[in-house]
Design a protein around this motif. Structure first.
Motif, PDB file in Angstrom:
ATOM      1  N   SER A 158     -10.547   4.782  -1.295  1.00  0.00           N
ATOM      2  CA  SER A 158     -10.767   3.329  -0.921  1.00  0.00           C
ATOM      3  C   SER A 158     -11.466   2.792  -2.202  1.00  0.00           C
ATOM      4  O   SER A 158     -11.998   3.070  -2.912  1.00  0.00           O
TER       5      SER A 158
ATOM      6  N   ARG B 143       1.991   2.248   2.689  1.00  0.00           N
ATOM      7  CA  ARG B 143       1.374   2.853   4.040  1.00  0.00           C
ATOM      8  C   ARG B 143       2.375   3.156   4.960  1.00  0.00           C
ATOM      9  O   ARG B 143       3.409   2.281   5.329  1.00  0.00           O
TER      10      ARG B 143
ATOM     11  N   ASN C 204      -6.536   0.024  -1.065  1.00  0.00           N
ATOM     12  CA  ASN C 204      -6.136   0.984  -2.026  1.00  0.00           C
ATOM     13  C   ASN C 204      -4.803   1.249  -1.699  1.00  0.00           C
ATOM     14  O   ASN C 204      -4.083   1.077  -0.718  1.00  0.00           O
TER      15      ASN C 204
ATOM     16  N   HIS D  60      -6.061  11.967   3.146  1.00  0.00           N
ATOM     17  CA  HIS D  60      -6.394  10.548   3.056  1.00  0.00           C
ATOM     18  C   HIS D  60      -7.686  10.379   1.791  1.00  0.00           C
ATOM     19  O   HIS D  60      -8.258  11.786   1.550  1.00  0.00           O
ATOM     20  N   TYR D  61      -7.834   9.575   1.219  1.00  0.00           N
ATOM     21  CA  TYR D  61      -8.914   9.160   0.392  1.00  0.00           C
ATOM     22  C   TYR D  61      -8.898  10.198  -0.731  1.00  0.00           C
ATOM     23  O   TYR D  61      -9.959  10.537  -1.085  1.00  0.00           O
TER      24      TYR D  61
ATOM     25  N   LYS E 242       0.738  -1.198  -0.097  1.00  0.00           N
ATOM     26  CA  LYS E 242      -0.108   0.113  -0.136  1.00  0.00           C
ATOM     27  C   LYS E 242       0.818   1.358  -0.087  1.00  0.00           C
ATOM     28  O   LYS E 242       0.223   2.454  -0.370  1.00  0.00           O
TER      29      LYS E 242
ATOM     30  N   GLU F 107     -15.891   3.404   4.928  1.00  0.00           N
ATOM     31  CA  GLU F 107     -15.370   2.271   5.816  1.00  0.00           C
ATOM     32  C   GLU F 107     -16.271   2.162   6.954  1.00  0.00           C
ATOM     33  O   GLU F 107     -17.041   3.237   7.356  1.00  0.00           O
TER      34      GLU F 107
ATOM     35  N   SER G 248      -8.177  -0.691   4.198  1.00  0.00           N
ATOM     36  CA  SER G 248      -8.640  -0.847   2.957  1.00  0.00           C
ATOM     37  C   SER G 248      -7.869  -1.018   1.601  1.00  0.00           C
ATOM     38  O   SER G 248      -6.533  -0.813   1.847  1.00  0.00           O
TER      39      SER G 248
END
Ligand code: TXA
Ligand code: MG
Length: 354
Positions: free
Chosen positions: A156, A63, A150, A237-238, A61, A185, A148
């Motif tokens: 997401s 992340r 993504n 985010h998103y 990700k 979510e 999620s």
């Protein structure tokens, strides 16, 4: 390491083929990554009790390691395996809302590796309702850590294609169970803080949780400095690639008028403009022939709006728009979660119209 090829296997969402689920369960037991549908969004799963498998989630990700993961279980008996203690309040919330889009932050059980929880002594746990998710957790024979599915900070994924677009070549397998139904979510509630607080509004509205916790509030994290907020509560985010212009104000008509004015200007300047609209606003916008319009459904049916929100951001991005304009749809029920996702997509910038 990650595989260079990602397999995609179709499954019936209500009645998944046990052979396909068994195969996916084996990938998880072997330390691999499987993306799977839940009722909220697609999750990117790894064996939650295998720290080496969990590392691959962060790598795939992109992340940051300080953003903790949710542990997914399929039976209430598994809760005791991943948390230290289950309070009467946790039991009551689980009894009322599980399986479903509610995540409980509880004291971390010793078996849960620290990279799942970003080094904290708390762990977020959820029991998803989606039959594919439930069957997969059962077949894996272990709780599944799953953010999620993504790329970090992107919208997401609500379809298997979104997962493939972001993570193709980086994960072992995607179970394609069709589009997810809720589309945003789970609600994350922190049961360790006193009083408990909602860290992320989501599929279970605040109003429903107040049946059990009458004084419950949503932590207004997005009003605060991002650096100061809890792990993983990043404001950016998103986000679609396009810049999001988010309009709010007391009078929807005035708000719409400003949206039309500013987006028209951008179009005259040669920008490609995307707009996310509810049915009720679509007529007014028909003048803007050169805007790319995504209609999300009626303002009176926020569950449909929520279901299509991330897909609309991705679709407008795919058309190459420079900006995406959207307006506030209120904070009632799912409105709070929709607002949260729009605000994050806009990186916290709001255009106040008076
Ligand atoms: O609906 C969902 O929750 C989806 C599906 C796949 O279950 N999962 C999901 O995971 O949205 P993710 O990783 O994208 O978001 C998890 C959220 C983050 O905001 C994270 O900060 C928070 O949960 N979280 C996880 N563990 C936490 C902890 N120990 N304490 C506080 N917040 C935590
Ligand atoms: Mg996420």
């Amino acid at each position: 390491m990650n595989t260079s090829e990602t397999r995609v296997l179709s499954v019936e969402s209500t009645n998944p083929d046990p052979a396909v689920i068994a195969e996916a369960g084996a990938v998880l037991r072997g330390g691999g990554l499987v993306a799977f549908p839940t009722e909220t969004v697609y999750g990117l799963g790894a064996n939650a009790l295998n720290a080496a498998a969990v590392v691959k989630i962060f790598a795939a990700k992109g992340r940051p390691a300080h953003d903790p993961l949710i542990v997914h279980i399929s039976a209430i008996e598994q809760l005791g395996d991943v948390v230290q203690t289950v309070s009467p309040l946790a039991k009551a919330l689980a009894a009322r809302f599980w399986p479903g889009p509610l995540t409980l932050v509880l004291p971390r059980g010793e078996s849960v590796p620290l990279n799942v929880t970003a080094g904290t002594q708390t762990v977020a746990v959820r029991m998803p309702a989606h039959p594919v998710a439930q069957a997969l957790i059962g077949a894996a024979g272990t709780p599944i850590a799953a953010p999620s599915a993504n790329t970090f900070s992107r919208p997401s994924a609500t379809t298997a294609q979104h997962v493939l677009d972001d993570l193709g070549g980086k994960i072992d397998l995607i179970l394609d169970g069709g589009p997810t139904t809720i589309g945003l979510e789970s609600t994350v509630i922190d049961l360790i803080s006193d009083p408990p607080v909602i860290l992320r509004p989501g599929g279970i509205p605040l109003e429903a949780l107040r049946e059990i916790l009458p004084a419950l509030e949503i932590q207004p994290r997005y009003l605060e400095d991002t650096a100061a907020s809890s792990p993983g509560q990043l404001l950016k985010h998103y986000s679609p690639r396009a810049r999001v212009l988010l309009y709010t104000g007391d009078d929807p008509e005035t708000v719409l008028a400003r949206m039309i004015d500013q987006t028209s200007k951008l179009i005259y300047e040669g920008k490609r403009v995307g707009v996310m609209l509810v049915d009720e606003d679509a007529g007014v916008f028909s003048e803007l022939v050169r805007a790319d319009i995504a209609v999300l459904g009626s303002e009176d049916d926020l569950s449909t709006v929520a279901a299509g929100l991330f897909a609309a951001m991705r679709a407008l991005d795919a058309r190459g728009v420079d900006v995406i304009a959207a307006r506030d749809l209120g904070r009632e029920g799912l409105g709070a979660a929709i607002w949260d996702r729009l605000l994050r997509a806009a990186e916290g910038r709001v255009i106040e119209v008076r």
